[in-house]
Design a protein around this motif. Sequence first.
Motif, short mmCIF file in Angstrom:
data_model
loop_
_atom_site.label_atom_id
_atom_site.label_comp_id
_atom_site.label_asym_id
_atom_site.label_seq_id
_atom_site.Cartn_x
_atom_site.Cartn_y
_atom_site.Cartn_z
N VAL A 173 15.59 -7.08 -4.76
CA VAL A 173 14.60 -6.58 -3.81
C VAL A 173 14.38 -5.08 -3.99
O VAL A 173 15.30 -4.34 -4.34
CB VAL A 173 15.01 -6.89 -2.35
CG1 VAL A 173 15.10 -8.39 -2.13
CG2 VAL A 173 16.33 -6.23 -2.00
N THR B 139 13.35 -13.66 -5.79
CA THR B 139 12.83 -12.51 -6.55
C THR B 139 12.88 -12.74 -8.05
O THR B 139 12.71 -11.79 -8.82
CB THR B 139 13.61 -11.24 -6.21
OG1 THR B 139 15.00 -11.42 -6.54
CG2 THR B 139 13.49 -10.88 -4.74
N THR C 196 8.71 -5.79 -2.75
CA THR C 196 9.38 -6.82 -1.96
C THR C 196 10.41 -6.18 -1.04
O THR C 196 11.27 -5.42 -1.50
CB THR C 196 10.08 -7.85 -2.86
OG1 THR C 196 9.09 -8.54 -3.65
CG2 THR C 196 10.84 -8.87 -2.03
#
Length: 251
Positions: free
Chosen positions: A131, A126, A66
């Motif tokens: 991230v 998330t 991500t």
Amino acid sequence: NLTPAFILTQLGWTPENVAEMVTADQSAVFPLPDGLDPSDACALLCAYGTSHHALKQRAELKAGETVAVLGAAGSTGIAAIQIAKAMGARVIAVASSTQKQEIAQQSGADEAIGYDNLKDDLRSLTGNRGVDVLFDPVGGDAFDTVCRCMARNGRLLVIGFASRRIPSLPVNLTLVKEFSVVGVFWGAFTRFEPETYADNMKELIGWRMQGKVKPYIEGRYPLADAPAILKRVLDRGATGKIILVPEDNPS
């Protein structure tokens, strides 16, 4: 007032002759394929070159990770979105207005959010994991927030400081959260690693010709408009890439 136009005038240059000749190292030039728009080539060389180097060499981005992109409607931000998607990542775009968030999503971002609730939004998107890669050309308050939103083994990429404030890093966070802060200086990269730079550009141009990336060109303006255009860029009023051309009426 040392504007670019004033400096060029003092040197005796005008929009008609300023870009007629240039010298460059042989390793820094390469042919462009037929059918590649010169404006796209300009964007690929600068904005996309920076974002590509950041994600490929500095972050070593892997498919499935991500990536959060700050300044997501700017030229490097849009480039980062498209390149991360081409590399198989999930992308969360962060931009300051609904219009800019829409541009980011049109450029391929999976989600687009603003800065007001940045910490909570990143954690929510998330699953509180954080991230893997944070692409930050903004700095300032945004950096203060995102360094608390990193996943373990994450890489926070320092691209620039569009906010005009160079932040300080609470290094205890890097220890506790086990993430890396990685500087990205494209100019040094092209100078010290010319062969890798050439390979990067070949890949980027190939992606453009295949339609995997496409620069967002906000507009094309005559070179005489450079001072006004630069002011708009510095005031963070630009989106995508702005092209200056040496004609009075750019096509």
